[in-house]
Design a protein around this motif. Structure first.
Motif, PDB file in Angstrom:
ATOM      1  N   SER A   1       1.045  -1.351   0.106  1.00 25.83           N
ATOM      2  CA  SER A   1      -0.019  -0.015   0.045  1.00 25.83           C
ATOM      3  C   SER A   1       0.848   1.391   0.092  1.00 25.83           C
ATOM      4  CB  SER A   1      -0.845   0.080   1.332  1.00 25.83           C
ATOM      5  OG  SER A   1      -1.660   1.207   1.221  1.00 25.83           O
ATOM      6  N   LEU A   2       0.526   2.359  -0.849  1.00 28.16           N
ATOM      7  CA  LEU A   2       1.270   3.539  -1.013  1.00 28.16           C
ATOM      8  C   LEU A   2       0.318   4.725  -1.240  1.00 28.16           C
ATOM      9  CD1 LEU A   2       4.025   4.885  -1.008  1.00 28.16           C
ATOM     10  CD2 LEU A   2       3.932   4.404  -3.370  1.00 28.16           C
ATOM     11  N   SER A   3       0.438   5.831  -0.755  1.00 28.48           N
ATOM     12  CA  SER A   3      -0.115   6.874  -1.133  1.00 28.48           C
ATOM     13  C   SER A   3       0.885   8.199  -0.981  1.00 28.48           C
ATOM     14  CB  SER A   3      -1.307   7.240  -0.397  1.00 28.48           C
ATOM     15  OG  SER A   3      -1.952   8.507  -0.715  1.00 28.48           O
ATOM     16  N   ALA A   4       1.207   8.732  -1.876  1.00 33.28           N
ATOM     17  CA  ALA A   4       2.469   9.860  -1.930  1.00 33.28           C
ATOM     18  C   ALA A   4       1.831  10.991  -2.841  1.00 33.28           C
ATOM     19  CB  ALA A   4       3.646   9.444  -2.250  1.00 33.28           C
TER      20      ALA A   4
ATOM     21  N   GLN B   1      -0.763  12.579  -3.337  1.00 35.49           N
ATOM     22  CA  GLN B   1      -2.169  12.351  -3.896  1.00 35.49           C
ATOM     23  C   GLN B   1      -2.006  11.379  -5.214  1.00 35.49           C
ATOM     24  OE1 GLN B   1      -3.505  16.180  -4.762  1.00 35.49           O
ATOM     25  NE2 GLN B   1      -4.029  16.637  -2.835  1.00 35.49           N
ATOM     26  N   VAL B   2      -0.792  10.465  -5.377  1.00 36.18           N
ATOM     27  CA  VAL B   2      -0.821   9.434  -5.884  1.00 36.18           C
ATOM     28  C   VAL B   2      -1.069   8.227  -5.299  1.00 36.18           C
ATOM     29  CG1 VAL B   2       0.803   8.294  -7.677  1.00 36.18           C
ATOM     30  CG2 VAL B   2       0.906  10.808  -7.451  1.00 36.18           C
ATOM     31  N   ASN B   3      -2.014   7.460  -5.813  1.00 36.63           N
ATOM     32  CA  ASN B   3      -2.423   6.244  -4.904  1.00 36.63           C
ATOM     33  C   ASN B   3      -2.011   5.105  -5.836  1.00 36.63           C
ATOM     34  OD1 ASN B   3      -3.724   7.565  -2.637  1.00 36.63           O
ATOM     35  ND2 ASN B   3      -5.241   8.249  -4.158  1.00 36.63           N
ATOM     36  N   PHE B   4      -1.466   4.433  -5.220  1.00 39.05           N
ATOM     37  CA  PHE B   4      -0.929   2.779  -5.532  1.00 39.05           C
ATOM     38  C   PHE B   4      -1.894   2.019  -5.994  1.00 39.05           C
ATOM     39  CE2 PHE B   4       0.450  -1.362  -4.051  1.00 39.05           C
ATOM     40  CZ  PHE B   4       1.565  -1.286  -4.413  1.00 39.05           C
ATOM     41  N   ASN B   5      -1.855   1.633  -7.118  1.00 40.19           N
ATOM     42  CA  ASN B   5      -3.045   0.330  -7.598  1.00 40.19           C
ATOM     43  C   ASN B   5      -2.579  -1.115  -6.944  1.00 40.19           C
ATOM     44  OD1 ASN B   5      -4.612  -1.543  -8.894  1.00 40.19           O
ATOM     45  ND2 ASN B   5      -4.423  -0.344 -10.966  1.00 40.19           N
ATOM     46  N   SER B   6      -2.961  -1.642  -6.413  1.00 35.72           N
ATOM     47  CA  SER B   6      -2.738  -2.822  -5.726  1.00 35.72           C
ATOM     48  C   SER B   6      -3.141  -4.073  -6.601  1.00 35.72           C
ATOM     49  CB  SER B   6      -3.185  -2.992  -4.244  1.00 35.72           C
ATOM     50  OG  SER B   6      -4.633  -2.999  -4.422  1.00 35.72           O
ATOM     51  N   GLN B   7      -4.113  -3.783  -7.661  1.00 36.31           N
ATOM     52  CA  GLN B   7      -4.408  -4.780  -8.367  1.00 36.31           C
ATOM     53  C   GLN B   7      -3.115  -4.648  -9.725  1.00 36.31           C
ATOM     54  OE1 GLN B   7      -7.043  -6.627  -7.491  1.00 36.31           O
ATOM     55  NE2 GLN B   7      -6.902  -5.223  -5.991  1.00 36.31           N
ATOM     56  N   ALA B   8      -2.177  -3.785  -9.766  1.00 37.18           N
ATOM     57  CA  ALA B   8      -1.217  -3.815 -10.902  1.00 37.18           C
ATOM     58  C   ALA B   8      -0.143  -4.570 -10.614  1.00 37.18           C
ATOM     59  CB  ALA B   8      -1.064  -2.278 -11.300  1.00 37.18           C
TER      60      ALA B   8
ATOM     61  N   PHE C   1      13.174   2.366   0.668  1.00 35.10           N
ATOM     62  CA  PHE C   1      12.119   1.790  -0.234  1.00 35.10           C
ATOM     63  C   PHE C   1      12.381   2.237  -1.623  1.00 35.10           C
ATOM     64  CE2 PHE C   1      10.883   6.125   1.088  1.00 35.10           C
ATOM     65  CZ  PHE C   1      10.453   6.620   0.235  1.00 35.10           C
ATOM     66  N   ALA C   2      11.984   1.318  -2.631  1.00 35.70           N
ATOM     67  CA  ALA C   2      12.326   1.644  -4.116  1.00 35.70           C
ATOM     68  C   ALA C   2      11.433   0.722  -4.887  1.00 35.70           C
ATOM     69  CB  ALA C   2      13.675   1.232  -4.430  1.00 35.70           C
ATOM     70  N   GLY C   3      11.088   1.300  -6.061  1.00 35.44           N
ATOM     71  CA  GLY C   3      10.449   0.223  -7.098  1.00 35.44           C
ATOM     72  C   GLY C   3       9.620   0.937  -7.979  1.00 35.44           C
ATOM     73  N   ASN C   4       8.834   0.296  -8.881  1.00 36.72           N
ATOM     74  CA  ASN C   4       7.862   0.865  -9.787  1.00 36.72           C
ATOM     75  C   ASN C   4       6.592   0.526  -9.434  1.00 36.72           C
ATOM     76  OD1 ASN C   4      10.075   1.641 -11.666  1.00 36.72           O
ATOM     77  ND2 ASN C   4      10.688  -0.547 -11.922  1.00 36.72           N
ATOM     78  N   PHE C   5       5.740   1.357  -9.968  1.00 38.12           N
ATOM     79  CA  PHE C   5       4.326   0.970  -9.625  1.00 38.12           C
ATOM     80  C   PHE C   5       3.368   1.744 -10.631  1.00 38.12           C
ATOM     81  CE2 PHE C   5       4.947   4.701  -7.107  1.00 38.12           C
ATOM     82  CZ  PHE C   5       3.735   5.572  -7.168  1.00 38.12           C
ATOM     83  N   LYS C   6       2.191   1.253 -10.674  1.00 38.91           N
ATOM     84  CA  LYS C   6       1.069   1.699 -11.414  1.00 38.91           C
ATOM     85  C   LYS C   6       0.230   2.635 -10.511  1.00 38.91           C
ATOM     86  CE  LYS C   6       1.589  -0.230 -15.557  1.00 38.91           C
ATOM     87  NZ  LYS C   6       0.730  -0.924 -16.868  1.00 38.91           N
ATOM     88  N   ASP C   7      -0.332   3.815 -10.975  1.00 43.02           N
ATOM     89  CA  ASP C   7      -1.182   4.521  -9.888  1.00 43.02           C
ATOM     90  C   ASP C   7      -2.824   4.014 -10.294  1.00 43.02           C
ATOM     91  OD1 ASP C   7      -2.230   5.999 -12.254  1.00 43.02           O
ATOM     92  OD2 ASP C   7      -0.995   7.867 -11.473  1.00 43.02           O
ATOM     93  N   VAL C   8      -3.958   4.232  -9.711  1.00 45.91           N
ATOM     94  CA  VAL C   8      -5.193   3.901  -9.950  1.00 45.91           C
ATOM     95  C   VAL C   8      -5.798   4.197 -11.289  1.00 45.91           C
ATOM     96  CG1 VAL C   8      -5.880   3.931  -7.557  1.00 45.91           C
ATOM     97  CG2 VAL C   8      -5.914   6.087  -8.873  1.00 45.91           C
TER      98      VAL C   8
ATOM     99  N   ALA D   1      -0.971   5.054 -14.672  1.00 43.87           N
ATOM    100  CA  ALA D   1       0.216   5.858 -15.210  1.00 43.87           C
ATOM    101  C   ALA D   1       1.391   5.365 -14.473  1.00 43.87           C
ATOM    102  CB  ALA D   1      -0.031   7.416 -14.617  1.00 43.87           C
ATOM    103  N   PRO D   2       2.551   4.773 -14.993  1.00 41.44           N
ATOM    104  CA  PRO D   2       3.644   4.437 -14.308  1.00 41.44           C
ATOM    105  C   PRO D   2       4.449   5.415 -13.582  1.00 41.44           C
ATOM    106  CG  PRO D   2       4.077   4.676 -16.595  1.00 41.44           C
ATOM    107  CD  PRO D   2       2.843   4.905 -16.407  1.00 41.44           C
ATOM    108  N   HIS D   3       5.007   4.955 -12.198  1.00 44.34           N
ATOM    109  CA  HIS D   3       5.741   5.815 -11.513  1.00 44.34           C
ATOM    110  C   HIS D   3       6.879   4.853 -10.741  1.00 44.34           C
ATOM    111  CE1 HIS D   3       2.539   8.762 -11.305  1.00 44.34           C
ATOM    112  NE2 HIS D   3       1.811   7.746 -11.064  1.00 44.34           N
TER     113      HIS D   3
END
Length: 71
Positions: A13-16, A18-25, A47-54, A57-59
């Motif tokens: 889980s991550l929120s930074a 106003q960018v919210n982590f998509n836990s389904q991606a 901490f580190a990594g790549n994720f997609k928001d809801v 969009a990749p981050h």
């Protein structure tokens, strides 16, 4: 929860800023906990990594933390 052990763990889980982590991606966020004392002591890690928001969009994110343990 890691039961008080040091090491690498996935972030679910991550929120930074106003960018919210998509836990389904497919995300690769991890944390490396390097210091864990008793309640009132510092928890230190990275901490580190790549994720997609809801919106899909990749981050990429990385950083360090030093927080006081309260549990």
């Amino acid at each position: 929860m890691n039961n008080g052990q040091l090491g690498n763990f996935p972030i679910s889980s991550l929120s930074a800023n106003q960018v919210n982590f998509n836990s389904q991606a497919a995300n690769t966020l991890t944390t490396n906990l390097t210091a864990l004392g008793n309640v009132g002591d510092l928890m230190i890690g990275t901490f580190a990594g790549n994720f997609k928001d809801v919106n899909g969009a990749p981050h990429t994110i990385n950083g360090t933390y030093r927080v006081i343990r309260d549990w």
